[in-house]
Design an enzyme around this catalytic site. Structure first.
Site, PDB file in Angstrom:
ATOM      1  N   LYS A  54     -12.655   4.902  -0.791  1.00 35.82           N
ATOM      2  CA  LYS A  54     -12.898   4.996  -2.240  1.00 35.82           C
ATOM      3  C   LYS A  54     -14.307   4.519  -2.554  1.00 35.82           C
ATOM      4  O   LYS A  54     -15.030   5.141  -3.341  1.00 35.82           O
ATOM      5  CB  LYS A  54     -11.877   4.146  -3.016  1.00 35.82           C
ATOM      6  CG  LYS A  54     -10.523   4.824  -3.142  1.00 35.82           C
ATOM      7  CD  LYS A  54      -9.449   3.889  -3.659  1.00 35.82           C
ATOM      8  CE  LYS A  54      -8.072   4.536  -3.514  1.00 35.82           C
ATOM      9  NZ  LYS A  54      -6.971   3.593  -3.593  1.00 35.82           N
ATOM     10  N   GLN A  98      -5.327  -1.928  -5.792  1.00 34.35           N
ATOM     11  CA  GLN A  98      -4.701  -1.249  -4.662  1.00 34.35           C
ATOM     12  C   GLN A  98      -3.270  -1.757  -4.460  1.00 34.35           C
ATOM     13  O   GLN A  98      -3.025  -2.967  -4.411  1.00 34.35           O
ATOM     14  CB  GLN A  98      -5.546  -1.481  -3.391  1.00 34.35           C
ATOM     15  CG  GLN A  98      -5.089  -0.714  -2.169  1.00 34.35           C
ATOM     16  CD  GLN A  98      -5.255   0.804  -2.304  1.00 34.35           C
ATOM     17  OE1 GLN A  98      -6.151   1.281  -2.967  1.00 34.35           O
ATOM     18  NE2 GLN A  98      -4.364   1.538  -1.674  1.00 34.35           N
ATOM     19  N   ASP A 121      -5.699   4.913 -12.532  1.00 31.73           N
ATOM     20  CA  ASP A 121      -4.508   5.308 -11.771  1.00 31.73           C
ATOM     21  C   ASP A 121      -3.457   5.955 -12.684  1.00 31.73           C
ATOM     22  O   ASP A 121      -2.543   6.617 -12.203  1.00 31.73           O
ATOM     23  CB  ASP A 121      -3.852   4.066 -11.145  1.00 31.73           C
ATOM     24  CG  ASP A 121      -4.195   3.894  -9.675  1.00 31.73           C
ATOM     25  OD1 ASP A 121      -4.382   4.909  -8.987  1.00 31.73           O
ATOM     26  OD2 ASP A 121      -4.257   2.732  -9.223  1.00 31.73           O
TER      27      ASP A 121
HETATM   28  N1  GUN Z   1      -1.783   2.788  -2.719  1.00 26.68           N
HETATM   29  C1  GUN Z   1      -1.557   4.004  -2.181  1.00 26.68           C
HETATM   30  N2  GUN Z   1      -1.906   4.985  -3.040  1.00 26.68           N
HETATM   31  C2  GUN Z   1      -2.368   4.365  -4.152  1.00 26.68           C
HETATM   32  C3  GUN Z   1      -2.887   4.857  -5.388  1.00 26.68           C
HETATM   33  O1  GUN Z   1      -2.982   6.058  -5.667  1.00 26.68           O
HETATM   34  N3  GUN Z   1      -3.261   3.890  -6.275  1.00 26.68           N
HETATM   35  C4  GUN Z   1      -3.162   2.563  -6.003  1.00 26.68           C
HETATM   36  N4  GUN Z   1      -3.550   1.706  -6.942  1.00 26.68           N
HETATM   37  N5  GUN Z   1      -2.680   2.083  -4.873  1.00 26.68           N
HETATM   38  C5  GUN Z   1      -2.297   2.991  -3.948  1.00 26.68           C
END
Ligand code: GUN
Length: 296
Positions: A54, A98, A121
């Protein structure tokens, strides 16, 4: 019939290029640089890889990336204080915590502390409610990526029969809401649905998001249907590690009209949509026009 392969890797590269173009224009015309803050608590190896990717993608499109890595023993009060600080920071337009968080932290409490306008998100309860009532919201990245690919393949989705297999808050439910928003006739099925094969065969659009390796087989696919495979399952085949989806690719591709592969289908779209959401959040925060084609 052999299905057309929907290339998510190429599609995601196009989305990222479009985002980068908007970011460059924003900087030039308004002096604004969109910023994304990612918070990682603990050392989960998979989460560390996601966060690293990311960060790299954020920098690549010209946005500011703020990474906050906290110890696994971080207390709730400290994490909430960091979110408050990011909520108040004008350089931060998007915040992502996350998941999964270590067990002693209450994920719902933490996610709902994020300013909904910065919740890239789309997990905050306000955004869930806005999406459910057809109002402008931040939309979860994976379903948004699926919607973009479906619109690109079909043009208009109105009137099509869509079956979403999976009822998670992250994919299944928001996916169903988005398809409903595009006037599909939507069914949400799951692991306990009676005669799942028969239900799946009604679908013009079949989205598999159950988290069970190769559960959806060719006999469950209507000839010519579009199959979107959200699953990412790590399996062992002949002693070798292999990534497979929730769809049995070979049998489904022999029947479907179009299909996303794993890897290289939905996966790359998730980060591309996270960047698109950060750009959207930045435009909204500054009262600027939103980028077209990058939102629901
Ligand atoms: N962990 C795995 N996929 C995601 C996601 O799309 N967003 C977040 N915040 N954590 C994750």
């Amino acid at each position: 019939m052999t299905a057309k392969v929907i290339d998510g890797k190429a599609f995601a590269a196009r989305v990222r290029a479009e985002v980068a173009e908007h970011v460059a224009r924003l900087k030039e015309e308004s002096g604004i640089q969109p910023g994304l803050a990612v918070v990682l608590v603990g050392e989960d190896p998979a989460s560390q890889v996601y966060v690293k990717n990311k960060h790299a993608s954020t920098i690549e499109v010209g946005m500011a990336s703020f990474e906050h890595r906290l110890d696994a023993s971080t207390g709730e009060a400290e994490l909430l204080a960091l979110i408050d600080q990011l909520n108040a920071d004008p350089k931060v337009h998007g915040i992502l915590v996350q998941l999964p968080l270590p067990g002693h932290l209450n994920s719902e409490l933490v996610i709902n502390r994020i300013d909904p306008a910065k919740d890239v998100d789309g997990f905050h309860i306000s955004n869930v409610g806005l999406l459910g009532t057809g109002q402008k919201s931040m939309v979860p990245c994976t379903p948004l990526g699926c919607l973009m690919m479906l619109r690109d393949h079909h043009g208009k989705l109105a009137g099509l029969s869509a079956v979403v297999v999976g009822r998670s808050n992250i994919v299944g439910k928001p996916m169903a809401q988005l398809l409903l928003g595009d006037s599909c006739t939507v069914t949400i099925a799951h692991s306990r649905t009676k005669d799942l094969a028969e239900v799946c065969r009604r679908a013009d659009i079949l989205v598999a998001a159950v988290g069970r390796p190769e559960m959806i087989t060719g006999d469950m696919v209507r000839p010519g249907a579009t199959v979107i495979d959200v699953g990412i399952n790590r399996t062992l085949r002949d002693g070798k590690a292999k990534l497979v989806g929730d769809v049995h690719y070979e049998s489904a591709a022999a029947v479907a009209g179009a299909i996303t592969p794993v890897p290289g289908g939905v996966g790359p779209m998730t980060i591309a949509c996270l960047l698109a959401n950060t750009l959207t959040a930045c435009c909204r925060a500054n009262g600027l026009a939103e980028p077209e084609g990058l939102t629901a």
